[in-house]
Design an enzyme around this catalytic site. Structure first.
Site, mmCIF file in Angstrom:
data_model
loop_
_atom_site.group_PDB
_atom_site.id
_atom_site.type_symbol
_atom_site.label_atom_id
_atom_site.label_comp_id
_atom_site.label_asym_id
_atom_site.label_seq_id
_atom_site.Cartn_x
_atom_site.Cartn_y
_atom_site.Cartn_z
ATOM 1 N N TYR A 48 43.709 5.546 -6.421
ATOM 2 C CA TYR A 48 44.304 4.568 -7.165
ATOM 3 C C TYR A 48 43.058 3.562 -7.882
ATOM 4 O O TYR A 48 42.131 3.427 -7.353
ATOM 5 C CB TYR A 48 44.688 3.446 -6.273
ATOM 6 C CG TYR A 48 45.873 2.349 -6.669
ATOM 7 C CD1 TYR A 48 46.728 2.432 -7.218
ATOM 8 C CD2 TYR A 48 44.886 1.161 -7.125
ATOM 9 C CE1 TYR A 48 47.373 1.269 -7.980
ATOM 10 C CE2 TYR A 48 45.464 0.156 -7.807
ATOM 11 C CZ TYR A 48 46.791 0.262 -8.407
ATOM 12 O OH TYR A 48 47.123 -0.906 -8.884
ATOM 13 N N GLN A 76 53.916 -0.164 -5.773
ATOM 14 C CA GLN A 76 54.974 0.834 -6.055
ATOM 15 C C GLN A 76 54.306 2.161 -6.324
ATOM 16 O O GLN A 76 54.805 3.329 -5.955
ATOM 17 C CB GLN A 76 55.726 0.650 -7.457
ATOM 18 C CG GLN A 76 55.091 0.491 -8.475
ATOM 19 C CD GLN A 76 54.886 -1.063 -8.666
ATOM 20 O OE1 GLN A 76 54.719 -1.881 -7.809
ATOM 21 N NE2 GLN A 76 54.754 -1.379 -10.185
ATOM 22 N N ASN A 97 43.873 -5.187 -5.438
ATOM 23 C CA ASN A 97 44.240 -6.416 -5.242
ATOM 24 C C ASN A 97 44.807 -6.582 -3.954
ATOM 25 O O ASN A 97 45.344 -5.331 -3.206
ATOM 26 C CB ASN A 97 44.953 -7.153 -6.570
ATOM 27 C CG ASN A 97 46.404 -6.372 -6.543
ATOM 28 O OD1 ASN A 97 46.575 -5.718 -5.751
ATOM 29 N ND2 ASN A 97 46.707 -6.621 -7.940
ATOM 30 N N SER A 101 33.737 -7.309 -1.891
ATOM 31 C CA SER A 101 32.466 -6.728 -1.786
ATOM 32 C C SER A 101 31.238 -7.723 -1.564
ATOM 33 O O SER A 101 31.563 -9.035 -1.611
ATOM 34 C CB SER A 101 32.566 -6.468 -3.378
ATOM 35 O OG SER A 101 31.380 -5.571 -3.577
ATOM 36 N N GLN A 147 26.791 -8.886 -7.953
ATOM 37 C CA GLN A 147 27.618 -9.012 -6.661
ATOM 38 C C GLN A 147 28.649 -10.226 -6.941
ATOM 39 O O GLN A 147 29.716 -9.857 -6.623
ATOM 40 C CB GLN A 147 27.035 -9.274 -5.381
ATOM 41 C CG GLN A 147 27.745 -8.924 -4.161
ATOM 42 C CD GLN A 147 28.236 -7.450 -4.337
ATOM 43 O OE1 GLN A 147 27.646 -6.379 -4.341
ATOM 44 N NE2 GLN A 147 29.835 -7.304 -4.245
ATOM 45 N N HIS A 194 32.133 -10.004 -9.086
ATOM 46 C CA HIS A 194 33.231 -9.077 -8.732
ATOM 47 C C HIS A 194 34.670 -9.670 -8.464
ATOM 48 O O HIS A 194 35.653 -9.390 -8.865
ATOM 49 C CB HIS A 194 32.824 -8.141 -7.398
ATOM 50 C CG HIS A 194 32.336 -6.879 -7.687
ATOM 51 N ND1 HIS A 194 32.766 -6.094 -8.369
ATOM 52 C CD2 HIS A 194 30.686 -6.411 -7.312
ATOM 53 C CE1 HIS A 194 32.040 -4.867 -8.462
ATOM 54 N NE2 HIS A 194 30.909 -5.047 -7.909
ATOM 55 N N GLU A 211 27.652 -4.531 3.282
ATOM 56 C CA GLU A 211 28.441 -3.221 2.351
ATOM 57 C C GLU A 211 27.009 -2.690 1.534
ATOM 58 O O GLU A 211 26.749 -1.861 1.544
ATOM 59 C CB GLU A 211 29.282 -3.671 1.300
ATOM 60 C CG GLU A 211 30.009 -2.550 0.365
ATOM 61 C CD GLU A 211 30.606 -3.141 -0.932
ATOM 62 O OE1 GLU A 211 30.704 -4.121 -0.872
ATOM 63 O OE2 GLU A 211 31.215 -2.232 -1.414
ATOM 64 N N HIS A 212 26.129 -3.516 0.800
ATOM 65 C CA HIS A 212 25.126 -3.420 0.132
ATOM 66 C C HIS A 212 23.916 -4.187 0.660
ATOM 67 O O HIS A 212 23.959 -5.198 0.703
ATOM 68 C CB HIS A 212 25.094 -3.486 -1.322
ATOM 69 C CG HIS A 212 26.507 -3.157 -2.020
ATOM 70 N ND1 HIS A 212 27.650 -3.940 -2.278
ATOM 71 C CD2 HIS A 212 26.690 -1.807 -2.719
ATOM 72 C CE1 HIS A 212 28.207 -3.239 -2.882
ATOM 73 N NE2 HIS A 212 27.853 -1.962 -3.256
ATOM 74 N N ASP A 258 26.137 1.829 -7.974
ATOM 75 C CA ASP A 258 27.643 1.593 -8.487
ATOM 76 C C ASP A 258 27.963 2.327 -9.571
ATOM 77 O O ASP A 258 28.965 2.895 -9.771
ATOM 78 C CB ASP A 258 27.768 0.033 -9.204
ATOM 79 C CG ASP A 258 27.566 -1.060 -8.306
ATOM 80 O OD1 ASP A 258 27.617 -0.721 -6.966
ATOM 81 O OD2 ASP A 258 27.092 -2.015 -8.571
ATOM 82 N N GLU A 318 41.768 18.315 37.818
ATOM 83 C CA GLU A 318 42.625 17.640 37.029
ATOM 84 C C GLU A 318 44.135 17.954 37.249
ATOM 85 O O GLU A 318 45.082 17.438 36.783
ATOM 86 C CB GLU A 318 42.510 17.829 35.573
ATOM 87 C CG GLU A 318 41.088 17.263 35.305
ATOM 88 C CD GLU A 318 40.962 17.076 33.443
ATOM 89 O OE1 GLU A 318 41.564 17.698 33.056
ATOM 90 O OE2 GLU A 318 39.880 16.375 33.145
ATOM 91 N N HIS A 368 47.127 25.137 33.064
ATOM 92 C CA HIS A 368 45.926 25.377 32.311
ATOM 93 C C HIS A 368 45.077 26.295 33.476
ATOM 94 O O HIS A 368 44.470 27.462 32.658
ATOM 95 C CB HIS A 368 45.089 24.017 32.383
ATOM 96 C CG HIS A 368 45.778 23.148 31.260
ATOM 97 N ND1 HIS A 368 46.948 22.451 31.271
ATOM 98 C CD2 HIS A 368 44.861 22.823 30.081
ATOM 99 C CE1 HIS A 368 46.969 21.725 30.261
ATOM 100 N NE2 HIS A 368 45.856 22.093 29.333
#
Lengths: 432, 432
Positions: free
Chosen positions: B124, B186, B209, B233, B255, B258, B322-323, B356, B410, B415
């Site tokens: 996506y 969708q 989003n 981020s 940063q 974003h 994250e970074h 990036d 067990e 088995h």
């Protein structure tokens, strides 16, 4: 058991559908237990253990002495078997460690990955009539190899408020010191939030009943990770006319004894074999202990005839079985067309139970079709791979302008400028 | 921006809390869109695109001709930059392929793992003012290396019903042929269920989003996997007195541009540096394009003084950024104490924007504290590792009895018997 002959592809979707037990909507109960454990900690654990496990505990934690002394209760031949399992699981999982290798992608641009253990992991071992100690080996050993700092083990107490010596023995053997007598939803809640005694963990592993499964799913919203999505256990066997029906029947039954929702599927290009296996199942079942479960789960058992083995493999890839047993000649030539499964058992003398216990592979595998998009548990499940990079002055002068162009195209001006300021500085301060 | 001095450990939890934007409860909307897309397929996609993106499409799929001819719209210097990025990302990710190695865990017991690509993956790419083509490189390239059979790309159309040429160019460059002009909930529903045109996929990757994020989460219940849990981020920079405040300020701003919920954190053992950076931010912001976003996200910006760098690293591990950018001397000696982060950028000439776009590492990384328990996207994210085992007659005679003992403990009789039948057969039929 039901037999199908050359089922049409339009029917495969239905044939690949997993058996579903009716399960209650547990959201409300899980929510309540989580809220109370978060608020009241160990007090709530003691209360829920009394309510659900019908035993009033005075202490949640198994003492070190208790773990230490468990060895006295373990027969020598069991100790010996467990040690072999430990050695093999260690060998197989240690080999999964990926060494760091520095890649110079452009001149002066060095990139690499380093492994870091997930710091705190939780292992859930279900209760019930038998002690499922093998799962401690399968989860505890890779956690130790990864270097997880804190390994927490939760398992419900039995009627006398204790846990089986073999659980203690195996935990002790692999160096797990934090063992708690708490099960069900409340155990998962405890590892999610932490209590006075039980540490909060980063990732929760291990099987469980519908309560534990629902609780693990619920825990996800609090930032905890889990090993795998849940589903009943399953095997798909592909066997040809040369397969031994006794072995095939035994493997189908071994899978079926796990639970009423377990599924065993046999594919063959020999109708004779399918008939022989059906007869064998009826014969063998007489001597087995879990007849109640078997009578239910064998209703999910499917024997499917496919004229060609290749079509069988195609069906298997659609089904995406947790376990795939190939009891066929020249199995080597089919390996590359296997795409979706958790673990493959090759040849007449490789029963699934070898992998369940001690060949060395992990027995925590994707079920319910998740072998399409998930791997089974491995050393990777206990490790994060962090990327590192170091760019020299020369390196940035080499690639800097390209970063600026790409950032500008994405209209991220500040990204672009973070390079521009550096390039301007280098132009002024570095002699060409 | 707010400055903190030697914050007490009791305050760290609060300081590590991520900024949260108010998000609507989208469950109802997501449910509606999923139901209609499942039922009506492409017709529903066209309708929702008209409703949400305000454009009436006649065709959802971007034609091969259209992908082919996009190259004419791309300036040469951008093409050149994209090719460098492609080469570097390929180099770094190809190296992540783990070769198969057969381990003989016990005599006659051979175990190994093989890689298999996830067959169908969906990518996506969000819409908006700028074409985020870099994410196609980051997700498409490892998917291709893994050998994913079907790669589906969905991205919302712009006001004129088209998508940016650079999106088409990059998709074409790396060999993605299934590109669809559909976005939002969708698009995720389409990849989850499949429609007449859009194939159902096994795993969905990519940012989005709050609608896309909610839809990806919702898709999980239909057996689809996703790349990572979502979150805004973030960057954490550790800088000492020798750091260049211009570079540090630029990285914090990169940063922050974003989104309004992005977070930039600076730790330093130099109060002077913190002050210089604060001044620099005010200076640099004037020339940047996304002032609206920056004015909001800089409210989440924290400048923290720690007397000792080691405490700074401890804080960073708690925050799990994250970074992580290290703008300090002798950064080498700190690497081993870094435990929780997605990607680390070392030294003054290694801006985050390198990673990036084109150094070769992946930019899809764990946010929101998930660097404690998740790795960023890598080749592993597109691959399943299947275990295989083959046991010889000798091998089973060697370990069989140990499996029987463990299974009996067990209480899994079937088995146990799956081994017993084989051992009995071997005793009769194999000469010692």
């Amino acid at each position: 058991m039901k037999t199908y002959k050359n089922p049409d592809k339009t029917s495969w979707d239905l044939l690949c559908k997993r058996p579903q037990l009716k399960s209650d909507d547990l959201t409300q109960l899980v929510q309540t237990v989580f809220t109370q454990v978060k608020k009241e900690g160990d007090k709530a654990l003691i209360r829920f253990t009394e309510q659900f496990d019908r035993v009033k505990l005075t202490a949640l934690k198994v003492t070190e002495d208790d773990l230490n002394s468990s060895v006295a209760f373990i027969p020598d031949n069991l100790k010996d078997a467990i040690l072999t399992a430990k050695t093999n699981i260690e060998k197989f999982h240690k080999n999964q460690w990926q060494a760091t290798e520095i890649i110079e992608t452009s001149i002066g641009v060095k990139c690499w990955r380093e492994n870091r253990a997930i710091e705190k992991v939780g292992i859930y071992i279900p209760g019930g009539s038998a002690p499922l100690f093998s799962t401690i080996l399968m989860l505890g050993i890779p956690a130790k190899i990864a270097g997880c700092e804190e390994i927490v083990l939760c398992t419900p107490p039995n009627a006398s408020g204790d846990i089986d010596p073999v659980i203690k023995y195996v935990a002790h053997l692999i160096g797990i010191t934090q063992v708690f007598k708490v099960g069900g939803i409340q155990a998962i809640a405890a590892m999610t939030f932490g209590t006075e005694l039980i540490p909060k963990v980063d990732k929760i592993f291990g099987p469980g009943n519908q309560y534990v499964t629902a609780a693990k799913q619920f825990a996800l919203q609090y930032g905890v990770a889990i090993d795998l999505p849940a589903g009943p256990s399953e095997v798909l066997i592909i066997a040809d006319q040369n397969a031994n029906p006794v072995f095939v029947a035994a493997d189908l039954l071994a899978q079926a004894e796990h639970g009423a929702d377990s599924q065993s599927i046999l594919l063959s290009n020999s109708l004779t074999l399918l008939e022989q296996v059906e007869e064998e199942i009826k014969k063998q079942i007489v001597s087995l202990s879990r007849k109640d479960i078997l009578s239910k789960s064998l209703q999910n058992c499917r024997l499917i005839y496919f004229e060609s083995l290749s079509t069988g493999f195609e069906f298997s890839n659609s089904y995406a079985p947790e376990h795939l047993i190939l009891s066929i000649e020249n199995f080597e030539k089919y390996l590359s067309i296997i795409t979706n499964t958790g673990s493959v058992f090759l040849g007449a003398y490789t029963p699934e139970s070898a992998g369940d216990y001690l060949s060395g592979t992990n027995h925590t595998l994707p079920t319910n079709g998740y072998a399409r998009n998930y791997s089974g548990v491995s050393l990777d499940s206990f490790v994060k791979k962090i990327t590192f990079q170091n760019i020299s002055k020369e390196g940035l002068m080499n690639i800097g302008n390209k970063i600026e162009i790409m950032a500008a195209t994405e209209q991220l001006t500040a990204h672009q400028m973070s390079v521009t300021y550096r390039l301007n500085y280098l132009k002024k301060n570095v002699n060409p």
